[in-house]
Design an enzyme around this catalytic site. Sequence first.
Site, PDB file in Angstrom:
ATOM      1  CB  CYS A 199      -0.896  -0.021   1.238  1.00 28.15           C
ATOM      2  SG  CYS A 199      -1.712   1.550   1.602  1.00 28.15           S
TER       3      CYS A 199
ATOM      4  CD1 TRP B 183      -6.158  -3.820   5.230  1.00 29.81           C
ATOM      5  CD2 TRP B 183      -4.685  -4.945   3.970  1.00 29.81           C
ATOM      6  NE1 TRP B 183      -5.931  -3.083   4.091  1.00 29.81           N
ATOM      7  CE2 TRP B 183      -5.037  -3.743   3.299  1.00 29.81           C
ATOM      8  CE3 TRP B 183      -3.771  -5.812   3.365  1.00 29.81           C
ATOM      9  CZ2 TRP B 183      -4.502  -3.392   2.059  1.00 29.81           C
ATOM     10  CZ3 TRP B 183      -3.242  -5.472   2.128  1.00 29.81           C
ATOM     11  CH2 TRP B 183      -3.605  -4.274   1.487  1.00 29.81           C
TER      12      TRP B 183
ATOM     13  CB  VAL C 185     -10.441  -3.295   7.430  1.00 28.41           C
ATOM     14  CG1 VAL C 185      -9.224  -3.546   8.306  1.00 28.41           C
ATOM     15  CG2 VAL C 185     -11.721  -3.692   8.157  1.00 28.41           C
TER      16      VAL C 185
ATOM     17  CB  VAL D 225      -2.939  -0.551   6.089  1.00 27.18           C
ATOM     18  CG1 VAL D 225      -3.311  -1.744   6.924  1.00 27.18           C
ATOM     19  CG2 VAL D 225      -2.930  -0.908   4.605  1.00 27.18           C
TER      20      VAL D 225
ATOM     21  CE1 TYR E  57      -5.195   2.329  -5.494  1.00 29.64           C
ATOM     22  CE2 TYR E  57      -3.742   4.231  -5.341  1.00 29.64           C
ATOM     23  CZ  TYR E  57      -4.021   2.910  -5.041  1.00 29.64           C
ATOM     24  OH  TYR E  57      -3.137   2.179  -4.294  1.00 29.64           O
TER      25      TYR E  57
END
Length: 346
Positions: free
Chosen positions: A57, A90, A123, A125, A188
């Site tokens: 990421c 994750w 969820v 990160v 993106y």
Amino acid sequence: MNDTTTGDSAGSGGNDSYGHKPFKRSKSHFPDRITADGRDGWPVEPGRYRLAVSRACPWASRALVSRRLLGLEDALSLAVADPIQDDRSWRFTLDPDGKDPVLGIRHLSEAYDARERDYPGGVSVPAIVDVPSGQLVTNDYQQITLDLATEWTALHRPGAPDLYPAPLRPEIDEVMEGIYRDINNGVYKCGFASSQQEYEEAYEALFARLDQVSARLADRRYLVGDTITEADIRLFTTLVRFDPVYHGHFKCNRNKLTEHPVLWAYARDLYQTPGFGDTVDFDHIKRHYYQVHTGINPTGIVPAGPDLSGWTTPHHREQLGGRPFGDGTPPGPVPPGERVTPPDAA
């Protein structure tokens, strides 16, 4: 990072949903801050918190670079997730018995649930978890690295650089805003576009901003001032993924990074700077994007290329001057448990 078009987790939207809905970067649902004065209830304390990341990421990789440069490895422990998500997003399958050894959880979602039961969002990160309670503290990917630089100073290593110097903050913020909108998010927007027009608008904005950044870097080593700042970290984590992922997988294919002389030299300069390249795991990067985004890459085939050996070739950017760490020093060796495979050995 939630690589979804709506901001939902892979579990709620499904990996095959990528590329079928307009891209929208969700806001962080848990914006609490860990500060020197503990004003949000979370004071800076050595060993109290755990940083959960995926090396795939780019948003989490910012935190990895900042933590290394500032020497916070002993103060802020690290949990690394598997680059391949399952329906609960994750997971810690890289660790023995499939559990994070400090938090004792199999999925990062368990820390989210400990903070807010039935939380409806994704969820993501990077996330920082309070070890004693097992609760998520923050997933504010924009603020985490700024706070590491400005609120955690009592725990910085001797010689740590100032990554967000006060006199330069207005300029850094301005530069980062354009990079965030058109480059960090722009790739993106291209990759998850659901119409030709949407894709072409994002494509034009992406390469216009890359050209602008290249012009800025043509006669200066770093984006703002003569040292590495937060702005360089944020640009680097997108550039390092450009040829392995964004050029092909996200159709950002006007040219490769290796075909852009200024940006390629700049990216190599940072990659070869301690704290940058030693946090990059190209294997995790490629497997995550190509195997998780089945709506874009339904076969799940991971490309064998590109050739990564060029990352360690001379860049000659030192001829522009600049002092990478300012009045500080490079970070020390990577802790044994955090080492990644260099590209020439991958």
